[in-house]
Design a protein around this motif. Structure first.
Motif, short mmCIF file in Angstrom:
data_model
loop_
_atom_site.label_atom_id
_atom_site.label_comp_id
_atom_site.label_asym_id
_atom_site.label_seq_id
_atom_site.Cartn_x
_atom_site.Cartn_y
_atom_site.Cartn_z
N ALA A 281 47.48 39.30 34.02
CA ALA A 281 48.42 38.29 33.53
C ALA A 281 47.72 37.11 32.88
CB ALA A 281 49.30 37.80 34.69
N GLY A 282 46.45 36.85 33.25
CA GLY A 282 45.78 35.66 32.75
C GLY A 282 44.83 35.87 31.61
N VAL A 283 44.60 37.12 31.19
CA VAL A 283 43.55 37.37 30.22
C VAL A 283 43.91 36.84 28.84
CG1 VAL A 283 44.32 39.71 29.58
CG2 VAL A 283 41.90 39.08 29.40
N ASP A 284 45.18 36.85 28.46
CA ASP A 284 45.54 36.38 27.12
C ASP A 284 45.28 34.90 26.93
OD1 ASP A 284 46.57 38.83 25.94
OD2 ASP A 284 48.22 38.68 27.38
N ASP A 285 45.75 34.08 27.88
CA ASP A 285 45.51 32.64 27.71
C ASP A 285 44.04 32.30 27.93
OD1 ASP A 285 45.79 33.15 30.42
OD2 ASP A 285 46.72 31.22 30.86
N LEU A 286 43.33 33.06 28.78
CA LEU A 286 41.90 32.84 28.94
C LEU A 286 41.15 33.13 27.63
CD1 LEU A 286 39.35 32.32 30.59
CD2 LEU A 286 39.42 34.70 31.33
N LEU A 287 41.51 34.22 26.97
CA LEU A 287 40.87 34.53 25.69
C LEU A 287 41.19 33.47 24.65
CD1 LEU A 287 41.35 38.40 25.58
CD2 LEU A 287 39.16 37.19 25.34
N ARG A 288 42.43 33.03 24.57
CA ARG A 288 42.76 31.96 23.61
C ARG A 288 41.95 30.71 23.92
NH1 ARG A 288 48.16 34.15 24.24
NH2 ARG A 288 48.60 32.62 25.89
N HIS A 289 41.83 30.38 25.19
CA HIS A 289 41.07 29.20 25.62
C HIS A 289 39.60 29.32 25.20
CE1 HIS A 289 40.20 25.99 28.78
NE2 HIS A 289 38.99 26.44 28.45
N GLU A 290 38.96 30.42 25.59
CA GLU A 290 37.52 30.55 25.34
C GLU A 290 37.20 30.74 23.87
OE1 GLU A 290 36.92 29.86 29.29
OE2 GLU A 290 35.58 29.74 27.55
#
Length: 425
Positions: A281-290
């Motif tokens: 569930a968190g990989v999309d916003d983590l990728l956008r962040h990084e």
């Protein structure tokens, strides 16, 4: 989100566990200039001396002349190796090395071929005399020919067999802050997209298709935050298993880190995700962040801890990707921080390496809300100009606020904090 190493200037970006979880004589060293048109490439090379580690001399007793001749032979060896690499000739690639070096070189060869290296160019420069071990600078690019190369320093060891220099070992890079690149130390499985390259270990190969699709989507968001005006040639995303997380780029991240971006020179930042902490569930916003860190940060990262809130707040803002403030998943941690004794200073938000998840998540959330408030008031472009002035040009917040917003920073700071407190309730 950041991994707490914002004072190590080439490292930034990460996520709390909750979210994503170097004269006896003149000698010769060799530098590999790698410009890879296909995807990342790597390195190897070396230096000079005789088989006993003494300065070599020619028949005329001139050690400098002997060094030049040896250097030419070494260059020829490396040129042959480069041709073999580009031609897909593994036996030719290994032929310059002693048997003890070949297992490591075999793995490197495989990683380079998987990364689709298309250009491999050795060049000679002055180096360190009278040694068999030398730190060698390697310049390399990912994907696009003619890019500004990244750099890495590696150790190499050589000896002579008759008149022929033979490679004994290529050591992994240890220079901080980046440390050993994944392609130096691990077998890699790779997937290549239009904007991103995603790599992981063979054991995690099954995750590549999904990760590539998610990284490609995140890149379209991150591209908007490229403050130099041109987005990165490609975003390189590394998905690290448990052992790789401790070894790639030197390891040693705070326990709460689920991802980080690390500067590797040439304006490039590699992104690493922790497979043990990242949730589906968190990989999309983590990728956008990084990837936003990779797009927005200067070449050498940033070193002013007091601007942590701005760097991480912008990346969180990009990670949220326009969702309403009320749907930001870190609001509970923001409330805990705001009502738990926070001093109300944005410049004190950066969490310690041993901070708990609530403290970490709350800090990121406050940074997000402060940046969100500035965007809502002044628009994205003026906030990006503010970010560039502070983080890239190293101007004070007072100067940047006056120049970009026509306001005193002290007043704007208080407005941001009031907004945070209002949202926290």
């Amino acid at each position: 989100m950041t991994d707490g190493d914002e004072q190590a200037p080439a490292v930034s970006g990460g996520a709390p566990r909750r979210r994503r979880g170097w004269p006896l004589w003149t000698a010769l060293a060799l530098v590999l200039a790698l410009v890879a048109c296909g995807v990342p490439g790597v390195l190897l090379l070396g230096l000079v001396g005789d088989a006993a580690g003494r300065p070599a001399a020619g028949r005329d007793g001139d050690p400098a002349a002997a060094a030049r001749r040896l250097g030419l032979r070494m260059t020829a060896q490396l040129d042959r190796q480069a041709s073999a690499l580009l031609g897909g000739d593994r036996a030719g690639f290994l032929a310059v090395a002693e048997p003890a070096a070949r297992p490591d070189l075999t793995r490197r060869y495989a990683a380079l071929r998987a990364l689709r290296v298309t250009v491999w160019q050795p060049a000679a420069v002055d180096g360190r005399p009278g040694e068999w071990r030398l730190a060698v600078t390697v310049r390399y690019c990912f994907v696009v020919p003619g890019c500004t190369p990244s750099t890495v320093e590696i150790g190499t060891r050589w000896h002579l067999v008759g008149e022929e220099p033979r490679l004994l070992a290529v050591e992994e890079s240890r220079a901080k802050p980046a440390g050993a690149r994944p392609w130096e130390v691990s077998d890699l499985a790779v997937a290549v997209g239009k904007r991103t390259v995603v790599a992981t270990t063979p054991a995690l190969r099954a995750r590549l298709p999904g990760l590539l699709a998610q990284a490609e989507a995140a890149a379209t968001v991150a591209d908007r935050y490229a403050l130099t005006g041109t987005p990165p040639d490609r975003y390189l995303v590394l998905y690290a298993g448990r052992a790789e997380w401790q070894r790639w780029y030197g390891g040693g991240r705070p326990k709460w880190t689920a991802g980080y971006a690390v500067g590797v020179g040439g304006g490039h930042h590699d992104v690493v995700l922790n497979a043990q902490s990242v949730t589906s569930a968190g990989v999309d916003d983590l990728l956008r962040h990084e990837l936003t860190h990779a797009a927005s940060l200067p070449d050498h990262g940033y070193s002013d801890r007091s601007s942590w809130w701005l760097v991480e707040g912008l990346a969180e803002y990009a990670g949220a990707d326009g969702q309403p403030v009320g749907r930001y998943e870190g609001l509970a941690e923001v409330r805990t921080l705001v009502h738990g004794g926070w001093n109300g200073r944005l410049d004190s938000l950066a969490p310690a390496d041993d901070a708990g998840d609530d403290r970490v998540g709350g800090s990121y959330g406050v940074g997000y809300l402060a940046v969100r408030h500035l965007v809502d008031r002044y628009g994205e472009q003026r906030v990006l100009d503010f970010f560039r002035t502070v983080v890239h040009e190293h101007r004070s917040l007072d100067d940047a606020a006056d120049q970009m917003f026509g306001e005193r920073w002290s007043a704007l700071h208080d407005d941001c904090v009031a907004y945070v407190r209002a949202v926290a309730g």
